[in-house]
Design an enzyme around this catalytic site. Structure first.
Site, PDB file in Angstrom:
ATOM      1  N   TYR A 159       1.204  -1.132  -0.013  1.00 31.90           N
ATOM      2  CA  TYR A 159       0.415   0.115  -0.400  1.00 31.90           C
ATOM      3  C   TYR A 159       0.666   1.473  -0.222  1.00 31.90           C
ATOM      4  O   TYR A 159       2.150   1.160   0.246  1.00 31.90           O
ATOM      5  CB  TYR A 159      -1.355  -0.052   1.231  1.00 31.90           C
ATOM      6  CG  TYR A 159      -2.105  -1.191   1.257  1.00 31.90           C
ATOM      7  CD1 TYR A 159      -2.743  -1.126  -0.176  1.00 31.90           C
ATOM      8  CD2 TYR A 159      -1.900  -1.955   2.452  1.00 31.90           C
ATOM      9  CE1 TYR A 159      -3.816  -2.519  -0.590  1.00 31.90           C
ATOM     10  CE2 TYR A 159      -3.135  -2.977   1.632  1.00 31.90           C
ATOM     11  CZ  TYR A 159      -4.159  -3.256   0.669  1.00 31.90           C
ATOM     12  OH  TYR A 159      -4.982  -4.307   0.148  1.00 31.90           O
ATOM     13  N   GLY A 298      -3.889 -14.986  12.054  1.00 29.88           N
ATOM     14  CA  GLY A 298      -4.715 -13.405  12.130  1.00 29.88           C
ATOM     15  C   GLY A 298      -5.983 -14.484  11.356  1.00 29.88           C
ATOM     16  O   GLY A 298      -6.657 -14.260  12.350  1.00 29.88           O
TER      17      GLY A 298
END
Length: 341
Positions: A159, A298
């Site tokens: 990103y 996660g």
């Protein structure tokens, strides 16, 4: 708990009671790193993801943090700007996404109209970059108002900040491009701005030196030099932790030849959190070897809200089906068994 995008928000990006319940159920994680949260409307790259740039979003997140704290947990906000991986359908006034350089990403992103190809980005002008830092600063102040216990700077997964770090996506010729020092500049300036608001002991950062996510972004041509320099520079802030995706996010722990992520993490002067495809045995082994200070799970937290207790007891783990990961409502989100051993 690692940041896990679940895509269950409205177009306004405001958290509600559903999200408060979800996070409170997982308060036993020790530390929850909240899912990637857009710092601005410009920073948004996917529909149904949360924001933290306006008062309504702040009020929504306050419901979440209050619920987590009431359940005895701790939660930080992950501050996110997607950079080039977005669509004009998601950008204010249909503008082009911004990036260090006008280099298109590959792949599709999700909008209210379904999956669409990501749009051609435009390169940020040098004088615009102060505004990007300001976006992070406002988001950090909003996270403080929302009752979070800290923030994590999202400089991973290809990103915006990672796009500035990598020479594959940063072809700039100003002071934010070219040399390793210049390409690291924005990440360091953002980190400094956030530390000035929160204090160093409440700020972490996430890096993913080799992951090709968000547009099949190639790694930097010299991963060890780029991220080695960055990590050494981060030491001056005395951060709460460094959180590294070891390998390619959510896929493989393999790394390219010549890359040693343990050597990179060893350069960091503070606590190190390892992430990516860990199981209990690997976590205990690498902790005992001193290669990690903590581990972030996660996907296992999706179907196991009480994951820590299940691991402690050796209880069977639920494997959540992939179709439950993204989108929808309560089903596959807050209806997993909690405390049944």
């Amino acid at each position: 708990m690692a940041p896990v995008t679940r895509s269950r928000y409205g177009e306004d990006g405001v958290p509600h009671e559903l999200h408060a319940t979800y996070y409170a159920q997982r308060a036993g994680a020790g530390l929850i790193i909240g899912e990637a949260t857009n710092i601005s409307a410009q920073g948004r790259g996917y529909a149904a993801t949360p924001g933290i740039w306006n008062d309504e979003q702040v009020a929504g997140w306050k419901k979440v943090t209050d619920a987590v704290h009431a359940a005895g947990g701790t939660i930080v906000s992950q501050l996110w700007h997607v950079g080039r991986f977005s669509s004009v359908q998601l950008q204010p006034d249909g503008q082009a996404p911004v990036a260090p350089s006008a280099i298109p990403a590959e792949g599709n992103t999700y909008t209210v109209d379904g999956f669409v190809p990501v749009s051609m980005p435009r390169a940020l002008e040098t004088e615009e970059i102060a505004g990007i830092i300001q976006q992070y600063k406002i988001a950090a102040m909003n996270a403080l108002r929302a009752g979070f216990d800290g923030v994590e700077v999202h400089a991973a997964n290809s990103y915006l900040l990672d796009q500035f770090l990598r020479d594959s996506t940063n072809h700039r010729t100003d002071r934010y491009g070219g040399s390793i020092e210049n390409r690291a500049r924005l990440t360091l300036e953002v980190t400094e701005a956030v530390v000035n608001i929160w204090g160093s002991d409440r700020v972490g950062i996430r890096l993913s030196p080799v992951t090709p996510d968000a547009g099949n972004t190639p790694p930097d041509s010299n991963v060890m030099a780029m991220y080695g320099y960055l990590i050494k520079q981060l030491n001056r802030f005395g951060l709460a932790y460094l959180h590294v995706v070891e390998g390619a996010t959510a896929t493989s722990r393999e790394v390219p030849a010549g890359v040693d992520l343990d050597a990179l993490s060893g350069l960091f002067a503070g606590p190190f959190i390892g992430n990516n495809n860990y199981d209990l045995e690997m976590a205990i082994k690498r902790r005992a070897q001193g290669k990690i200070g903590a581990v972030a799970f996660g996907r296992l937290f999706i179907g196991n809200p009480d994951l820590v207790e299940r691991l402690r007891r050796g209880a069977e783990l639920t494997v959540a089906p992939r179709e439950s990961y993204y989108g929808g409502g309560a089903k596959g989100y807050i209806d997993w068994p909690n405390g049944s051993y």
